[in-house]
Design an enzyme around this catalytic site. Structure first.
Site: not given
Length: 535
Positions: A202, A319
């Site tokens: 991220e 994810e």
């Protein structure tokens, strides 16, 4: 003996459907039209993937500390249920990573500092200090993964050597891969099999807490590929090179792809489309077909970006936990979440996503296995049925009749015919579903009132009536917040040895419509459906 089992299955099905009709009352009719000429996508044979994270017990959200001993550093690797749950997939892809992965130090010989775990510190990124993975623990993890037959994707620390600028959160400077290279070489020296190495978590686009420019990320990825290929110089096949493991940002992803050249093999992205776990309206979102449809824009845009990139990289959901900040108890770990989860699997597959990693296997409120006792939550069984029934070929499936029914179809896995997934989001109305196969020159309709239809001919083979296999999933006591999954009227419960229950279908006369009860999910395997695209 087989025919007796099928007759018994049909009898049980009749009793089961009769009991559902007493509960349901109202019903509507609908049709699912499947294009049998060609597939619209191909998924990996091991499409279903789950994650293991680094969060320590002190990780709390909204006053609830839901991670317990689920960290890669303290997870109980001797639990029989845990082992059996992973083995049941044969294999299960497991991604090792998460928010803290960019703060992990590897306890190899090059690390001159004490190898200590994460400690809570509110002034640090994500509220924790750096933490260290001891090589003894890495050995223990790999022993478990080998015994369980798991396929491992490891997320490397992409912030090593970088300076994070205050205010903007931009992480600048080249990646210092010294520690990562030592860790990779240790892994190779121990003959541990890693399916893929992923760089960062991220950090793409605006990032979460920190971000890296697309240009620098591409440069860092090239460095990772070089050290991986050097370490695996005499080993084939080599692990996949995966990045960036962040939220989709079209402009950032386009630049990253253009500058990654041939370094990248898998473009991974994350999805938390339900909002924060504290949201009181999560269930409303999950049961709203228009809300579920919203995420299709991400998949479509990403597919378009990849198609125009000139690369051979494929896309993964690396994810996805639905609701971020650990999800919500009795929603994310309950039956109702399977509507969101299976819809995500079905939707992503139609856009040619190859692998979908669920956050998490253990830990948080969105875990497939209960964090304390490892007992499977409902989504575990949904994932296992998908893994066993939905084949690689993705078929175009359009349902007409009610907007509350979600429908997906695939070539059957390791068997003839097709498998259809149907989900009824309505709380009071059952759906009687007929199946139509459509191609350019043919229309096959399972409408048995027409004695001259092709469906009637397909329902008899050498004078023998054919059957299909159905798996009806419902919540215990009809409560969508239940953590007990019911399959064909039977509670799915592990035994005293921690063994996963067998998932047995009921056999249904192929001439009957597929009945999807209110708030229920049905997998239907139709072996006698001859589909050109599935040959």
């Amino acid at each position: 003996m087989g025919s007796r089992i099928k007759v018994l299955g049909l009898f049980l099905w009749v009793l089961y459907i009769e009991s559902l009709s007493l509960i349901c009352g109202a019903s509507v009719k609908g049709t699912i039209v499947i294009n049998e000429s060609s597939v619209i996508g191909n998924i990996d044979n091991d499409f279903v993937c789950a994650t293991l994270d680094w969060w320590p017990p002190e990780k709390c959200d909204y006053g609830r500390c839901s991670w317990g001993l689920a960290s890669l550093l303290n997870l109980d690797l001797n639990n029989k249920t845990f082992l059996n749950a992973v083995k049941a997939f044969s294999p299960l892809k497991i991604r090792l990573g998460g928010s803290l992965q960019d703060k992990v130090i590897y306890g190899t010989e090059d690390n001159q500092q004490p190898c200590t775990p994460f400690f809570a510190n509110s002034s640090e990124m994500f509220g924790f200090t750096n933490g260290c993975l001891p090589m003894q623990r890495w050995d223990e993890l790999n022993k478990f993964f080998t015994n369980a037959g798991a396929k491992i994707i490891f997320g490397l620390n992409a912030l090593a050597g970088k300076t994070i600028q205050s205010g903007s959160g931009s992480a600048v400077g080249p990646w210092n891969y010294t520690n990562a290279e030592s860790f990779i070489r240790y892994t190779v020296s121990k003959n541990y099999t890693i399916f893929g190495w992923e760089l960062g978590n991220e950090l793409s686009g605006k990032g979460i807490e920190a971000s890296i420019s697309a240009d620098q990320y591409a440069s860092d990825l090239t460095a990772m590929r070089d050290i991986v290929y050097k370490a695996y110089e005499n080993i084939d096949p080599k692990p996949l090179i995966i990045a960036p493991g962040g939220f989709f940002d079209a402009n950032w992803f386009k630049e990253f792809l253009s500058k990654s050249n041939t370094s990248l093999e898998v473009l991974s992205h994350h999805i938390y489309n339900l909002g924060p776990g504290v949201d009181e309206h999560l269930v409303e979102k999950i049961l709203n077909p228009l809300y579920l449809d919203g995420e299709a824009h991400t998949f479509a845009d990403l597919k378009n970006v990849l198609a125009n990139s000139g690369t051979s990289a494929t896309s993964w959901v690396g994810e996805s936990g639905g609701a971020y900040n650990s999800g919500r108890h009795l929603v994310s770990d309950a039956f109702v979440y399977s509507f969101w989860y299976l819809d995500q699997l079905g939707m992503s597959a139609t856009y040619d996503t190859k692998t979908y990693c669920r956050q998490s296997l253990i830990g948080g409120n969105y875990c497939l296995l209960n964090t304390t006792n490892f007992i499977p939550n409902p989504d575990y069984y949904s994932a296992l049925l998908w893994h066993r029934l939905m084949g690689r070929g993705v078929l175009s499936a359009i349902f007409t009749g009610t907007s509350k029914l979600r429908a997906y179809a695939h070539c059957a896995k390791q068997s003839k015919g097709i498998t259809i997934l149907l989900m009824n989001l309505d709380n009071s109305t059952a759906v009687e579903t007929e199946v139509t196969l459509r191609s350019t020159n043919n229309l096959w309709h399972r409408k048995m009132s027409d004695n001259n239809s092709k469906a009637m001919k397909l329902n008899f083979l050498n004078g023998t009536e054919t059957t299909r296999e159905e798996y009806h999933l419902t919540p215990h006591d009809g409560n969508i917040h239940s953590q007990i999954m019911v399959l064909n009227g039977k509670n799915l419960i592990i035994n005293s040895d921690g063994e996963i229950p067998s998932l047995q279908p009921i056999y249904v006369n192929s001439s009957n419509p597929i009945i999807v009860a209110p708030f229920s999910i049905v997998f239907a395997h139709i072996p006698d459906a001859v589909v050109t695209a599935c040959k």
